[in-house]
Design a protein around this motif. Structure first.
Motif, mmCIF file in Angstrom:
data_model
loop_
_atom_site.group_PDB
_atom_site.id
_atom_site.type_symbol
_atom_site.label_atom_id
_atom_site.label_comp_id
_atom_site.label_asym_id
_atom_site.label_seq_id
_atom_site.Cartn_x
_atom_site.Cartn_y
_atom_site.Cartn_z
ATOM 1 N N ILE A 146 -24.094 13.147 26.981
ATOM 2 C CA ILE A 146 -24.279 12.917 28.409
ATOM 3 C C ILE A 146 -25.565 12.146 28.668
ATOM 4 N N ALA A 147 -26.614 12.459 27.945
ATOM 5 C CA ALA A 147 -27.865 11.721 28.118
ATOM 6 C C ALA A 147 -27.666 10.249 27.803
ATOM 7 N N GLU A 148 -26.956 9.952 26.727
ATOM 8 C CA GLU A 148 -26.701 8.566 26.364
ATOM 9 C C GLU A 148 -25.823 7.881 27.407
ATOM 10 N N ARG A 149 -24.786 8.568 27.858
ATOM 11 C CA ARG A 149 -23.882 7.993 28.865
ATOM 12 C C ARG A 149 -24.633 7.670 30.156
ATOM 13 N N ARG A 150 -25.547 8.541 30.549
ATOM 14 C CA ARG A 150 -26.252 8.367 31.821
ATOM 15 C C ARG A 150 -27.528 7.542 31.678
ATOM 16 N N GLY A 151 -27.897 7.203 30.440
ATOM 17 C CA GLY A 151 -29.153 6.504 30.229
ATOM 18 C C GLY A 151 -30.341 7.363 30.617
ATOM 19 N N ALA A 152 -30.223 8.677 30.376
ATOM 20 C CA ALA A 152 -31.242 9.634 30.801
ATOM 21 C C ALA A 152 -32.151 9.993 29.646
ATOM 22 N N ASP A 153 -33.388 10.328 29.966
ATOM 23 C CA ASP A 153 -34.298 10.875 28.974
ATOM 24 C C ASP A 153 -33.802 12.251 28.578
ATOM 25 N N LEU A 154 -33.665 12.489 27.273
ATOM 26 C CA LEU A 154 -33.053 13.721 26.796
ATOM 27 C C LEU A 154 -33.874 14.949 27.194
ATOM 28 N N THR A 155 -35.179 14.861 27.083
ATOM 29 C CA THR A 155 -36.025 15.996 27.462
ATOM 30 C C THR A 155 -35.861 16.330 28.924
ATOM 31 N N GLU A 156 -35.879 15.307 29.769
ATOM 32 C CA GLU A 156 -35.728 15.541 31.204
ATOM 33 C C GLU A 156 -34.353 16.091 31.539
ATOM 34 N N LEU A 157 -33.325 15.612 30.842
ATOM 35 C CA LEU A 157 -31.983 16.134 31.100
ATOM 36 C C LEU A 157 -31.909 17.616 30.745
ATOM 37 N N CYS A 158 -32.474 18.004 29.619
ATOM 38 C CA CYS A 158 -32.476 19.424 29.246
ATOM 39 C C CYS A 158 -33.115 20.269 30.338
ATOM 40 N N ARG A 159 -34.226 19.802 30.856
ATOM 41 C CA ARG A 159 -34.928 20.552 31.902
ATOM 42 C C ARG A 159 -34.115 20.592 33.188
ATOM 43 N N THR A 160 -33.490 19.480 33.526
ATOM 44 C CA THR A 160 -32.659 19.434 34.728
ATOM 45 C C THR A 160 -31.506 20.414 34.637
ATOM 46 N N LEU A 161 -30.843 20.443 33.491
ATOM 47 C CA LEU A 161 -29.719 21.363 33.301
ATOM 48 C C LEU A 161 -30.173 22.811 33.420
ATOM 49 N N ALA A 162 -31.328 23.123 32.867
ATOM 50 C CA ALA A 162 -31.857 24.483 32.975
ATOM 51 C C ALA A 162 -32.211 24.817 34.424
ATOM 52 N N ASP A 163 -32.833 23.881 35.122
ATOM 53 C CA ASP A 163 -33.189 24.106 36.526
ATOM 54 C C ASP A 163 -31.941 24.326 37.384
ATOM 55 N N ASN A 164 -30.899 23.551 37.118
ATOM 56 C CA ASN A 164 -29.665 23.700 37.895
ATOM 57 C C ASN A 164 -29.001 25.045 37.629
#
Length: 280
Positions: free
Chosen positions: A250-268
């Protein structure tokens, strides 16, 4: 760890959350114990998970697991297909499940509930699914819990029931399986969309298009273990420790920073289910 199970992936760079799993079923399916499953997940930085019941017995087990381990919270329910099969016993099963609510602060969700038109094709069974779905919606609202929805081949009717009954404040479309149009309809209502390992399957471009339009603050990732194992291990037993494959995809598909994505998923996950606790 069972020889059937795939090797652990590279750990994620930040802690994150498996938003829907069935660790109890992982034990039956692969022999990986709940304690070992949690340890394997923690080793790859999947530090929290939502254990989901599908009947009275597994819901009680989910609560027990959440009370034993601070990294686990529980969601309790009678699965739509179990509701369809319950026949005249459904009211008694619903009453027994309802009696669980309020017994533990580790219960954070009601579900998985909803409609499944793939497994249940008869009108009577679908009617029992609607009855159970309506009851679960009412409980989520009464107890201020997240509603965890199972939707298979029933997109329009799921939204119809939610409209008729009134949605709780927090709703998760578990194992999201719709296209971009259905995603928009859910997102317009403020629901969270939770994507499993199927997002990695080559044939599922429509699902990836739904992912593309999901905003960061409504995105969740799950294993639905022991099922829906992501590539490159499709067809093998799933467990929470394999979540990094889906998160990286998902990080690759969205062009997202992997660390930030992990944190976002946890926050959500925290926004949907509340905080796990001091150690979770």
């Amino acid at each position: 760890m069972s020889q059937q199970l795939p090797a652990s992936p590279e750990p994620l760079p930040a802690p994150t959350t498996d938003a829907h799993t069935h660790a109890g079923s992982v034990v039956e399916y692969s022999g990986l114990t709940e304690a070992d499953a949690l340890a394997a997940a923690a080793a790859v930085n999947v530090t929290r998970l939502v254990e989901v019941g599908t009947d009275v017995a597994s819901s009680r087990a989910a609560v027990a697991l959440a009370e034993a381990y601070p990294q686990v919270v529980a969601s309790v329910a009678i699965h739509p297909n179990d509701a369809a099969r319950a026949g005249a016993d459904l009211p008694a099963q619903l009453a027994e499940l309802e009696s669980l609510l309020g017994t533990s602060d580790r219960i954070r969700g009601v579900g998985e509930t909803g409609l499944d038109y793939f497994r249940t094709t008869d009108a009577e069974g679908r009617g029992r699914q609607r009855e159970a779905f309506a009851a679960h919606i009412a409980w989520a609202k009464a107890h201020d819990l997240a509603l965890v929805i199972h939707d298979r081949d029933a997109h329009a009717d799921v939204l119809d029931v939610l409209t008729a009954e009134g949605s709780p404040q927090r709703v998760q479309l578990h194992c999201f399986s719709g296209d971009a149009d259905f995603a928009r309809a859910c997102l317009d209502r403020g629901y969270y969309l939770s994507f499993p390992g199927t997002i990695t399957f080559k044939a599922n471009e429509a699902l990836r298009e739904a992912l593309d339009l999901t905003p960061d603050d409504r995105l969740l990732v799950e294993t639905d273990a022991p099922y829906l194992t992501p590539l490159p291990h499709r067809g093998k037993p799933n467990s929470s420790y394999l979540l990094p494959h889906t998160v990286r995809f998902i990080a690759e598909r969205r062009g997202a920073d992997l660390t930030e994505l992990c944190r976002t998923l946890a926050d959500n996950a925290s926004a949907l289910f509340g905080e796990w606790g001091e150690d979770g």
